[in-house]
Enzyme design. Sequence first.
Site, PDB file in Angstrom:
ATOM      1  N   LYS A   1       0.805  -1.172   0.033  1.00  0.00           N
ATOM      2  CA  LYS A   1       0.095  -0.037   0.105  1.00  0.00           C
ATOM      3  C   LYS A   1       0.811   1.167   0.058  1.00  0.00           C
ATOM      4  O   LYS A   1       1.623   1.509   0.953  1.00  0.00           O
ATOM      5  CB  LYS A   1      -0.895  -0.059   1.166  1.00  0.00           C
TER       6      LYS A   1
ATOM      7  N   ARG B   1     -10.741   9.910   1.800  1.00  0.00           N
ATOM      8  CA  ARG B   1     -10.482  10.555   3.252  1.00  0.00           C
ATOM      9  C   ARG B   1     -11.900  11.472   3.534  1.00  0.00           C
ATOM     10  O   ARG B   1     -12.307  11.884   4.608  1.00  0.00           O
ATOM     11  CB  ARG B   1      -9.288  11.376   3.218  1.00  0.00           C
TER      12      ARG B   1
ATOM     13  N   ARG C   1       0.802   9.951   5.826  1.00  0.00           N
ATOM     14  CA  ARG C   1       1.194   8.498   6.299  1.00  0.00           C
ATOM     15  C   ARG C   1       2.413   7.885   5.645  1.00  0.00           C
ATOM     16  O   ARG C   1       2.440   6.869   5.521  1.00  0.00           O
ATOM     17  CB  ARG C   1      -0.079   7.598   5.661  1.00  0.00           C
TER      18      ARG C   1
ATOM     19  N   GLU D   1       7.425  -7.245   0.932  1.00  0.00           N
ATOM     20  CA  GLU D   1       6.194  -6.744   1.936  1.00  0.00           C
ATOM     21  C   GLU D   1       5.099  -8.031   1.839  1.00  0.00           C
ATOM     22  O   GLU D   1       4.744  -8.514   2.515  1.00  0.00           O
ATOM     23  CB  GLU D   1       5.723  -5.565   1.973  1.00  0.00           C
TER      24      GLU D   1
ATOM     25  N   LYS E   1      -2.280  -1.485  -3.835  1.00  0.00           N
ATOM     26  CA  LYS E   1      -2.981  -0.335  -3.677  1.00  0.00           C
ATOM     27  C   LYS E   1      -2.264   0.827  -3.794  1.00  0.00           C
ATOM     28  O   LYS E   1      -1.367   0.873  -3.003  1.00  0.00           O
ATOM     29  CB  LYS E   1      -3.868  -0.555  -2.362  1.00  0.00           C
TER      30      LYS E   1
ATOM     31  N   SER F   1     -10.252   5.509  -4.569  1.00  0.00           N
ATOM     32  CA  SER F   1     -11.299   6.640  -4.705  1.00  0.00           C
ATOM     33  C   SER F   1     -10.650   7.633  -5.881  1.00  0.00           C
ATOM     34  O   SER F   1     -11.595   8.177  -6.679  1.00  0.00           O
ATOM     35  CB  SER F   1     -11.437   7.388  -3.467  1.00  0.00           C
TER      36      SER F   1
ATOM     37  N   TYR G   1     -15.176   0.767  -6.888  1.00  0.00           N
ATOM     38  CA  TYR G   1     -16.583   1.353  -6.661  1.00  0.00           C
ATOM     39  C   TYR G   1     -17.591   1.231  -7.566  1.00  0.00           C
ATOM     40  O   TYR G   1     -18.732   1.474  -7.439  1.00  0.00           O
ATOM     41  CB  TYR G   1     -16.289   2.910  -6.231  1.00  0.00           C
TER      42      TYR G   1
HETATM   43  C1  PBG Z   1      -7.026   3.068   5.338  1.00  0.00           C
HETATM   44  C2  PBG Z   1      -7.649   2.998   4.205  1.00  0.00           C
HETATM   45  C3  PBG Z   1      -7.446   3.977   3.194  1.00  0.00           C
HETATM   46  C4  PBG Z   1      -8.228   3.481   2.009  1.00  0.00           C
HETATM   47  C5  PBG Z   1      -8.794   2.077   2.127  1.00  0.00           C
HETATM   48  N1  PBG Z   1      -8.021   1.821   3.477  1.00  0.00           N
HETATM   49  C6  PBG Z   1      -7.015   5.340   2.895  1.00  0.00           C
HETATM   50  C7  PBG Z   1      -5.710   5.452   3.428  1.00  0.00           C
HETATM   51  O1  PBG Z   1      -4.828   4.905   3.640  1.00  0.00           O
HETATM   52  O2  PBG Z   1      -5.307   6.865   3.647  1.00  0.00           O
HETATM   53  C8  PBG Z   1      -8.254   4.361   0.476  1.00  0.00           C
HETATM   54  C9  PBG Z   1      -9.262   3.624  -0.423  1.00  0.00           C
HETATM   55  C10 PBG Z   1      -9.591   4.549  -1.600  1.00  0.00           C
HETATM   56  O3  PBG Z   1      -8.852   5.499  -1.667  1.00  0.00           O
HETATM   57  O4  PBG Z   1     -10.454   4.280  -2.223  1.00  0.00           O
HETATM   58  N2  PBG Z   1      -8.099   2.421   6.324  1.00  0.00           N
END
Ligand code: PBG
Length: 330
Positions: free
Chosen positions: A202, A212, A224, A241, A256, A282, A321
């Site tokens: 990730k 967010r 993060r 990882e 991701k 997203s 989505y």
């Molecule tokens: C963290 C989490 C995030 C997303 C899924 N799980 C946000 C982040 O790490 O800031 C993002 C998913 C998306 O952008 O569609 N719980």
Amino acid sequence: MTEPGASFPSTRPRRLRRTAAMRRLVAPSPLAPSDLVLPLFVKEGITDPLPISSMPGVVQHTRESLRKAVVEAVEAGVGGVILFGIPAVKDAHGSAADDPDGIVQHALREVVAEVGDATVVMADLCLDEYTDHGHCGVLTSSGEVDNDKTLERYASIALAQAAAGVHVVGPSGMMDGQVAAIRGALDGAGHTDVAILAYSAKFASAMYGPFREAAECAPQFGDRAGYQQDPARSSDEAVREALLDVAEGADMVMVKPAVGYLDVVRRIADTVGVPVAAYSVSGEYAMVEAAAANGWLDRDRAIHELLTSIRRAGADIVLTYWAAELAARL
Ligand code: PBG
């Protein structure tokens, strides 16, 4: 004049592109509805679904509207759903995340009761939706994310989600050792059947921006980058990882975001030997929707092409989505 191709009769790739039937014949397994997982947001204490402005068409659900959305998605043929909860009250420890009375635990029980035999019910396992500071873990006194204290919280959240009937937990906080901590807790409590989909690779990405808003979890300070992977690093780190997570007991691994990271998807798919998921996040959704709303690209074709590219890179499972809409169309 030499006729093109005449001297090289075997070099005409267009032969296999000539008709739709021919293209269908030679295409490897296309995107199938059962490969798609739909992420859904459920918010505590609201009476009507709330639109998310940066994700047109996506809402924060009430428990009731969530149940209906899940039923529709399952009827459309999606392979699974993944739930994200937004509690009414947030605090430094994210207490609502493992509260048996917390929003996701309620939603899980209701969704599993309704469609639990017909689909795979997953839950995001993280703290950022539940902490008032918006970070994915608990903090040290100096304000850093405390890895090992956070693992204790994750273990407890896993037990709460398992007790509520979840089939798959998706730890997304990128703490070191999170899969081992969660597997140990689940097994210790007899939840050996609950699977782990580890967000292994990730990346610290701008593409989570709209999420967010959706999950009301923007970090209140800092970012993060101290726990998520650096997009600039070679994909070697991502492979490492993923292998670590498999060694710790991950049943599936995830990459991701998806579209900017297809090289990583391919390398992990070639290496790990467990099913690989990719999360079309997203920001990927928002970019296509915004461009389509302006008439700048053909929405349906763009969606199909992007998700197909993720599949082609080697993902067995695609979180998107658009899952329900696309499943209905495929
Ligand atoms: C963290 C989490 C995030 C997303 C899924 N799980 C946000 C982040 O790490 O800031 C993002 C998913 C998306 O952008 O569609 N719980």
